[in-house]
Design an enzyme around this catalytic site. Structure first.
Site, PDB file in Angstrom:
ATOM      1  N   SER A  59       5.457   2.154  -9.849  1.00 48.48           N
ATOM      2  CA  SER A  59       4.724   1.393  -8.843  1.00 48.48           C
ATOM      3  C   SER A  59       4.664  -0.074  -9.213  1.00 48.48           C
ATOM      4  O   SER A  59       4.541  -0.421 -10.388  1.00 48.48           O
ATOM      5  CB  SER A  59       3.294   1.925  -8.710  1.00 48.48           C
ATOM      6  N   TYR A  99      -4.757   3.826 -10.427  1.00 48.23           N
ATOM      7  CA  TYR A  99      -3.444   4.231  -9.934  1.00 48.23           C
ATOM      8  C   TYR A  99      -2.338   3.530 -10.724  1.00 48.23           C
ATOM      9  O   TYR A  99      -1.424   4.169 -11.252  1.00 48.23           O
ATOM     10  CB  TYR A  99      -3.321   3.914  -8.442  1.00 48.23           C
ATOM     11  N   VAL A 128       6.840   0.285   0.887  1.00 50.37           N
ATOM     12  CA  VAL A 128       7.789   1.201   1.515  1.00 50.37           C
ATOM     13  C   VAL A 128       7.133   1.708   2.796  1.00 50.37           C
ATOM     14  O   VAL A 128       5.957   2.065   2.796  1.00 50.37           O
ATOM     15  CB  VAL A 128       8.117   2.390   0.589  1.00 50.37           C
ATOM     16  N   LYS A 185      -1.617   9.361   5.551  1.00 51.73           N
ATOM     17  CA  LYS A 185      -2.069   8.494   4.454  1.00 51.73           C
ATOM     18  C   LYS A 185      -3.317   7.690   4.817  1.00 51.73           C
ATOM     19  O   LYS A 185      -3.883   7.019   3.949  1.00 51.73           O
ATOM     20  CB  LYS A 185      -0.962   7.508   4.074  1.00 51.73           C
TER      21      LYS A 185
END
Length: 199
Positions: free
Chosen positions: A40, A66, A95, A103
């Site tokens: 990420s 995260y 993306v 989501k």
């Protein structure tokens, strides 16, 4: 995986993003198959340590759980001696593509802007917290999910990165042509709206 950058449950995030990724890595190593995984851009933190992955990745300082979970796995993978046939962690910033509605607020900006433009005729832009950028004048990189998959396939086969990333001025992003192929999905970009970058 848990991609919500606001989740504070360390056990959950580490189990889904770190432990499970280690299991996949080990399985691929045992099976002798390649692994291309989603690291990420969150591993870069506030960007103060730069964006150069050829430098020591341990220097990066993620600013949320995260990003920390992704960074922890990246570092673990680099320490392994029993590895998949080929492995790479990719770090895309934004993306987007079909089927993002599950989501919720963590869906891509392209998804949110598409729905805002469809529903209200305009997109809500970001307030700038830096004097060198006007509100809505920030830059973002976007890549369509199919192009990311194609790029990673090329990376594995050819051994180099070929990207179709797009850097767009956020204020002008909504001016791109919109085609309602699916009611809740942003459109695939047209070839002339993308630029090819090779490294």
């Amino acid at each position: 995986a848990c991609s919500d950058t606001t989740v504070r449950d360390r056990d959950l995030v580490m189990r889904l993003n770190y432990d499970y990724s280690r299991m996949l890595f080990t399985w691929c190593a045992d099976a002798g198959v390649p692994l291309v995984y989603a690291s990420s851009a969150a591993t870069y933190g506030d960007g103060s340590q730069g964006f150069d992955d050829n430098a020591d990745p341990a220097r990066l300082r993620p600013i949320n759980l995260y990003g920390e979970s992704k960074q922890r796995f990246d570092l673990w993978a680099l320490e392994q001696t029993h590895t998949p046939l080929y492995f790479a962690g990719v770090k895309y910033f934004n993306v987007y593509g079909p089927c993002e509605n599950h989501k919720a607020r963590m869906a891509s900006m392209a998804y949110h802007w598409f729905n805002q433009i469809r529903d209200a005729g305009e997109a809500r832009l970001f307030k700038s917290h830096r004097p060198d950028y006007e509100d809505g004048g920030q830059l973002r990189d976007f890549i369509y999910v199919d192009d990311a998959v194609d790029d990673e396939h090329r990376r594995e086969v050819v051994g180099r990165h070929v990207g179709d990333e797009v850097e767009r001025d956020v204020e002008r992003h909504g001016d791109a042509r919109v085609h309602d192929e699916r009611p809740d999905d942003p459109p695939r970009p047209h070839r002339h709206e993308r630029r090819r970058r090779q490294q």
